[in-house]
Design an enzyme around this catalytic site. Structure first.
Site, PDB file in Angstrom:
ATOM      1  N   LYS A  59       0.854  -1.192   0.000  1.00 49.35           N
ATOM      2  CA  LYS A  59       0.000   0.000   0.000  1.00 49.35           C
ATOM      3  C   LYS A  59       0.889   1.241   0.000  1.00 49.35           C
ATOM      4  O   LYS A  59       1.561   1.539   0.984  1.00 49.35           O
ATOM      5  CB  LYS A  59      -0.915  -0.014   1.222  1.00 49.35           C
ATOM      6  CG  LYS A  59      -1.889   1.152   1.305  1.00 49.35           C
ATOM      7  CD  LYS A  59      -2.844   0.972   2.483  1.00 49.35           C
ATOM      8  CE  LYS A  59      -3.844   2.101   2.579  1.00 49.35           C
ATOM      9  NZ  LYS A  59      -4.804   1.909   3.692  1.00 49.35           N
TER      10      LYS A  59
ATOM     11  N   ASP B  28     -15.185   3.648   8.979  1.00 51.87           N
ATOM     12  CA  ASP B  28     -15.390   3.452   7.541  1.00 51.87           C
ATOM     13  C   ASP B  28     -15.638   1.977   7.240  1.00 51.87           C
ATOM     14  O   ASP B  28     -15.176   1.449   6.226  1.00 51.87           O
ATOM     15  CB  ASP B  28     -14.191   3.967   6.746  1.00 51.87           C
ATOM     16  CG  ASP B  28     -14.517   4.197   5.268  1.00 51.87           C
ATOM     17  OD1 ASP B  28     -15.698   4.426   4.951  1.00 51.87           O
ATOM     18  OD2 ASP B  28     -13.594   4.150   4.441  1.00 51.87           O
TER      19      ASP B  28
END
EC number: 2.7.11.1
Length: 372
Positions: free
Chosen positions: A62, A158
């Site tokens: 990432k 989230d």
């Protein structure tokens, strides 16, 4: 009440502990080979599959930009690292393997979840391929992960099907919670109020600018259960304004047509979470004792072969539908419209197994209050 701009330098609720994992300044490419497989892309990050040169092990790399809209956001990235470290003993949270840093990016080397997003299981094409027992097992695992986070005063903020991955798709694997970029630490000394999240998954208290608590995550678990069982998104409207109205009024379709194949216990579970008053939502710990989840434990104890065969029947249909995930919507409602705007036109075939971009338009221009 004082107001201040929402930027990377003044975000409340971030962990400030120094990461224990060493942040390596060596060249990432000396240790890993990037494959052609891009797992996800956002405004400030990209995730790609990589392979360790020394072991041949697959990982997800990432790449996070340290500067966003001219601001230094390294503290936000260090917060995400700290949360992953805090949860390293929890098998329901994605594992952080290594961290690298260069002049423009910080690179997180994460466990590779080969099964992709559980969002794929929300697609109508798989309506008959995923049993309620499968959903119960997944929801129970999500609750286990969220309970661990809440015990450590971390709220994810989230949670959505795009941020819950599977270790494998066949047989149906275990869940891995990902993307802690919006997560926050909550405490007794301060009240945290922020406008953040993906429109159709926002809780009423977020829209009302009320204090954020662990109950905010519980609202999202109700939405995830709804989507896995009905293959529709409960609050999404024609536009954000209609979506926000549906959320604020808790306009949820519990009709017999929508819930024709859903048990009453499952309906009760969802209804207990999708309530406007956050204080009336059960905690993750209480949810784990809900009759719906306990029922699965009892049935699996005496009929374990049923769960196994249920997962095995998914093989052909799941594999044929997996590639549709990034392009399909759940009856035109499950797609993350804000995220889609951040995928380049020439990347339409890229699987969006990771979501990590800012879901609301210009979130760093929104307002945040910290009341102490």
């Amino acid at each position: 009440m004082s107001r201040r701009r929402f930027d990377c330098r003044s975000i409340s609720g971030l962990l400030t502990t120094t990461p224990q994992i060493p942040i390596k300044m060596e060249n990432f490419n000396n240790f890993y080979i990037l494959t052609s497989k891009e797992l996800g892309r956002g405004k400030f990050a990209v995730v790609r599959q990589c392979i360790s040169k020394s072991t041949g092990q697959e990982y997800a790399a990432k790449f996070l930009k340290k500067r966003r809209r001219g601001q230094d956001c390294r503290a936000e990235i260090l917060h995400e690292i700290a949360v992953l470290e805090l949860a390293k003993s929890c098998p329901r949270v994605i594992n952080l393997h290594e961290v690298y840093e260069n002049t423009s990016e910080i690179i997180l080397i994460l466990e590779y979840a080969a099964g992709g997003e559980i969002f794929s299981l929300c697609l109508p094409e798989l309506a008959e391929m995923v049993s309620e027992n499968d959903v119960i097992r997944l929801i129970k695992q999500i609750l286990e992960g969220v309970y661990y986070l809440h015990q450590n005063n971390i709220v994810h903020l989230d949670l959505k099907p795009q941020n819950i991955l599977l270790s494998s798709i066949y047989p149906l694997g275990d869940i891995k919670i990902v993307d802690f970029g919006m997560s926050r630490k909550i405490g007794h000394a301060c009240e945290l109020r922020e406008i953040m999240g993906t429109p159709e998954y926002l809780a009423p208290e977020i829209l009302n600018y009320d204090p954020i608590t662990t109950a905010t995550d519980m609202w999202n678990i109700g939405i995830i259960a709804y989507m896995l069982l009905t293959h529709t998104s409960p609050f999404v409207g024609e536009d954000n304004q209609e979506t926000y109205l549906n959320i604020s009024q808790v306009n949820v379709d519990y009709s017999e047509e929508t819930f024709s194949s859903v048990s009453q216990l499952a309906t009760d579970f969802i209804q207990s979470l999708l309530v406007k008053n956050p204080e009336k939502r059960p905690t993750a710990e209480i949810c784990l004792s809900h009759s719906w989840l306990q029922q699965w434990d009892f049935e699996n104890l005496f009929h374990p072969e049923e769960t196994s065969s249920s997962s095995q029947t998914q093989d052909h249909s799941v594999r044929s539908s997996e590639d549709k995930t990034s392009k399909s919507s759940c009856n035109g409602t499950c797609g993350d419209r804000e995220d889609k705007e951040n995928i380049p036109e020439d990347s339409s075939m890229v699987s969006k197994r990771f979501r990590f971009d800012d879901s609301l338009p210009n979130p760093h221009e929104l307002v945040s209050d910290l009341l102490c």
